[in-house]
Motif scaffolding. Structure first.
Motif, short mmCIF file in Angstrom:
data_model
loop_
_atom_site.label_atom_id
_atom_site.label_comp_id
_atom_site.label_asym_id
_atom_site.label_seq_id
_atom_site.Cartn_x
_atom_site.Cartn_y
_atom_site.Cartn_z
N GLY A 82 74.97 -0.77 33.59
CA GLY A 82 73.24 -2.04 33.64
C GLY A 82 72.65 -1.29 34.50
O GLY A 82 71.75 -1.00 34.45
N ASN A 83 72.97 -1.74 35.91
CA ASN A 83 71.88 -1.17 36.90
C ASN A 83 72.03 0.00 37.29
O ASN A 83 73.46 0.38 37.63
CB ASN A 83 72.65 -2.46 38.02
N PRO A 84 71.00 0.49 38.06
CA PRO A 84 70.94 1.98 38.87
C PRO A 84 71.79 1.89 39.35
O PRO A 84 71.80 1.38 40.47
CB PRO A 84 69.27 2.39 38.61
N GLU A 122 71.73 -7.89 44.37
CA GLU A 122 72.90 -8.35 44.29
C GLU A 122 74.61 -7.79 44.01
O GLU A 122 75.32 -8.08 44.38
CB GLU A 122 73.32 -8.86 43.07
N ALA A 165 67.95 7.07 41.50
CA ALA A 165 68.83 5.67 40.92
C ALA A 165 70.00 6.38 39.44
O ALA A 165 69.20 7.06 38.74
CB ALA A 165 67.39 5.23 39.92
N LEU A 166 71.00 6.30 39.32
CA LEU A 166 72.00 7.23 39.06
C LEU A 166 72.39 5.65 38.18
O LEU A 166 72.61 5.13 38.17
CB LEU A 166 72.95 7.89 39.78
N GLN A 167 72.78 6.55 36.21
CA GLN A 167 72.59 5.82 35.18
C GLN A 167 74.18 5.62 34.88
O GLN A 167 74.57 7.46 34.94
CB GLN A 167 71.60 6.54 33.93
N GLY A 168 74.16 5.14 35.69
CA GLY A 168 75.79 4.74 35.58
C GLY A 168 76.46 4.23 34.28
O GLY A 168 78.18 3.88 34.35
N GLU A 182 77.07 -13.22 38.53
CA GLU A 182 75.85 -14.25 38.24
C GLU A 182 76.02 -15.55 39.75
O GLU A 182 76.81 -16.30 39.30
CB GLU A 182 75.23 -14.42 36.50
#
Lengths: 320, 397
Positions: free
Chosen positions: B341-343, B380, B335-338, B372
């Motif tokens: 928001g999402n990993p 998603e 899980a990379l923090q970019g 959304e």
């Protein structure tokens, strides 16, 4: 004059009825501090405080407020009665979050852009140490037993354990991505850490510095990316903990013994930080994008009020 | 205390220094090294289309440098040392030669900032077999499908991901009828293909399609050509494919009917944008600007993510072994923090970095895709681009 006395009597009467505490809320985009009477459900007033106020704390004797005014690059000392500025602390650049130690004589400030924590001696208004931590330190907290300061760095994904005697890091714990906020239990045995990106709460054992439990939040009808845990508080008896879930607009209620999520309480939008009332019967939440705070009755476990305060409420502190 | 004579004192001090030095030396020895190469070629400045945006010769490398610093800040606590060695091939140089001769075995991880044509030329070299390449420049769909390689990871969203992001937004706005305008380059036609695919996927209709064959001169184009060119049957939105920006900027406000412009100009789909400040992005925008003296561009962001991905995998696995890191990066645990928001994570079927795509106007961030309401059984994020069943990439790990 008569009117004033009448007003005073009325206030005193109300105070007797339900311990009138005062809630202070920093308003990031109004450059102001909101003063709220939560029991009456009323915004009493808003006072100018400085550029981009975010982190806030109240001294143990409830006489002083510390407010990080990020764009002024300082932490202001505010008289909690008069709300006048009485001093400034050398926080380093762009202070956002900080921790006040239980004794009330040291402030630990996260300097996000410089990857360091600044230790401030409050009485001398002096920075006494800069501690190198991971990239983008954010959440920071001091243990009630005064032994530890825990700092979370968002990009390094670590909790740094700072020994308060030496002001040096003695251990680091890798946690889920983008750790945001952390809080010790009252007995200083556990550290609760939220991960914004994984949507989790991790419980760390203070003795071993290891994660003993990871709680994954899952709110029906809310997509996983909206669940961004931020603020975390645990009650004195370690019965329940509460986690603000950011844009999921919920506060999670967690059984602090079993670590089960008991329920999710719907509050305002982008709920960020949390504070108990002094008797721990209520919980206050700052809701960043709905511009209000929510009041949660902890006995009934329901949200009873929302009070409009101003633009981008960020931090919250409560004075008895 | 008895006074010690000077020479003894000096000797003691020297001994102490030697002792300290040797301790430091041992510490340095004990650090686990993770060596990363950065391979690029100098670029010729293209003819200026506008005086507004100066040519940036060093896109990418500054992102990698920031990430190395971030990795090493973490490394000081984990006993790992990350090294970035830059190989910048001159304009008249030979990239393949440089790769073969200079990027040796000590660099298992190579960040490649080169045009699409070069990716497989490098990836297929015997010297690249035991390496992992991170493509931080291409948006090519074919490289993620039939031409995919198991030793390549792609960081930037490909054309299909961008087109899908735009299509989702247009669908949400109910801009169902598209007027597709395509530039003259091969790349423009590839992006037009991606847009056609997106239109089909999301049930949008391309009611008109035209190739831009007019001049690229700003004054003439603006004055007359666009108005004439855009006199077509009714449509909701003009979708433009002009990757080099040769004429797309002149479409807005000049169409015959008042219609929004979207695609490569107007509202654009991008991995990174200066208007983006959510999810901590403002922090990296500031950190990058302080270090680089300019805004972060897409390739900088991609190079940052590539080096951070290696760092994240090395930190979590406590290893510098290429096979372990490769496995970890493709696993569900990665899980990379970019700052979006999402990993972020890699798609196991084609090595593409799964990520949100920003939809940005020049001075405001309009939306972040996936929009959304676009649902997917797994994530998603996989509503953008080639999902597993659609992929024609056939590589086994």
């Amino acid at each position: 004059m008569k009117k004033n006395i009448l007003g005073l009597c009325l206030t005193v009467a109300l105070a007797g009825a339900a311990q009138a505490e005062t809630v202070f809320v920093t308003l990031e985009k109004d450059n102001a501090l909101a003063v709220v009477d939560p029991v009456a459900g009323k915004l009493i007033k808003t006072v100018e405080i400085g550029q981009r106020p975010r982190g806030i704390a109240i001294s143990p004797d409830n006489k002083l407020l510390y407010v990080a005014t990020s764009d002024d690059n300082t932490i202001k000392i505010i008289d909690a009665e008069t709300l006048k500025e009485i001093g400034r602390l050398p926080s380093g650049e762009d202070p956002e979050t900080f921790a006040l130690n239980p004794a009330g004589d040291r402030l630990y400030v996260s300097n996000e852009d410089d990857s360091q924590v600044t230790v401030i001696d409050i009485s001398h208004k002096k920075a006494v140490k800069q501690i190198k931590v991971g990239v983008e330190p954010e959440g920071i907290t001091a243990s009630p037993d005064n032994l530890w300061v825990a700092s979370a760095s968002e990009t390094t994904n670590m909790v740094h354990w700072i020994d308060t005697k030496t002001n040096a890091i003695v251990e680091n714990t890798l946690v889920d991505p983008r750790p945001r906020a952390l809080g010790f239990t009252a007995d200083s045995q556990q550290l609760w850490v939220t991960s914004e990106m994984a949507g989790t709460l991790m419980i760390l054992d203070v003795k071993t510095k290891q994660i003993i439990k990871t709680v994954k939040f899952d709110v029906q009808g809310v997509t996983a990316d909206k669940i961004q845990p931020v603020g975390v508080v645990i009650d004195k008896d370690r019965k329940r903990g509460y986690v603000a879930l950011g844009p999921a607009n919920r506060v999670a209620v967690i059984n602090a013994q079993t670590f089960e999520v008991e329920k999710y309480l719907l509050v305002g939008q982008r709920v960020w930080n949390l504070a108990f009332s002094p008797d721990q019967k209520r919980l206050y939440t700052t809701n960043g994008t709905s511009n209000d705070i929510s009041l949660i009755d902890l006995e009934a476990q329901t949200v009873t009020k929302s009070i409009g305060v101003g633009t981008y409420p960020w931090g919250v502190a409560v004075k008895p | 205390m008895r006074p010690i004579n000077l020479s003894v004192q000096v000797t003691l001090k020297i001994l102490l220094i030697i002792h300290l030095l040797s301790v430091n030396f041992v510490c340095a020895e004990a650090k686990q090294a993770v060596n990363i190469a950065y391979l690029t070629q100098e670029q010729k400045a293209p003819p200026p289309l506008s005086n507004l945006d100066a040519f940036i010769p060093n896109k990418g490398v500054l992102g990698a440098e920031l990430a190395i610093d971030d990795n090493n800040t973490t490394g000081q606590f984990t006993g790992q040392q990350f090294v970035l060695k830059k190989f910048i091939v001159p304009l008249d140089g030979n990239v393949v030669d440089t790769f073969n001769k200079e990027v040796g075995d000590q660099y298992p991880y190579v960040v490649v900032n080169l045009p699409a044509d070069f990716i497989n030329k490098i990836a297929d070299l015997p010297a690249a077999k035991q390496k992992l390449l991170f493509d931080v420049a291409t948006v090519d769909d074919a490289l993620r499908n039939e031409q995919c390689r198991s030793n390549v990871r792609h960081i930037l969203p490909n054309r299909a991901m961008r087109a899908d992001a735009l299509a989702q937004y247009m669908m949400k706005k109910r801009w169902n009828k598209w007027f597709l305008v395509i530039g003259a380059t091969e790349e423009d036609h590839l992006f037009a293909d991606a847009l056609r695919r997106a239109a089909k996927r999301f049930g949008m209709k391309i009611v008109e399609e035209k190739n831009w064959e007019h001049t690229y001169d700003a004054r003439r184009t603006a004055q007359s050509d666009v108005a004439v060119f855009t006199q077509v049957d009714d449509y909701d939105v003009l979708v433009v494919a002009d990757e080099q920006g040769q004429f797309g900027e002149y479409l807005e406000y000049r169409t015959w009917n008042a219609r929004p412009v979207i695609g490569t100009q107007g509202l654009v789909a991008t991995a990174w944008h200066r208007t983006h400040e959510q999810w901590g992005a403002v922090q990296i925008q500031n950190r990058f600007k302080d270090q680089a003296g300019r805004w972060m561009e897409e390739q900088d962001y991609a190079a940052y993510l590539a080096v951070r991905a290696i760092g994240e995998a090395a930190t979590r696995t406590k290893s510098n072994d290429i096979n372990r890191l490769k496995d970890y990066m493709l696993s569900d645990a990665f899980a990379l923090q970019g700052y979006k928001g999402n990993p972020l994570s890699f798609r196991s079927w084609d090595g593409q970095l799964r990520q949100p795509v920003l939809l940005a106007a020049p001075r405001s961030l309009v939306a972040v895709a996936p929009i959304e309401g676009f649902l997917h059984p797994k994530t998603e994020l996989d509503t953008l681009g080639y999902d597993q069943p659609e992929s024609t990439c056939k590589w086994s790990k």
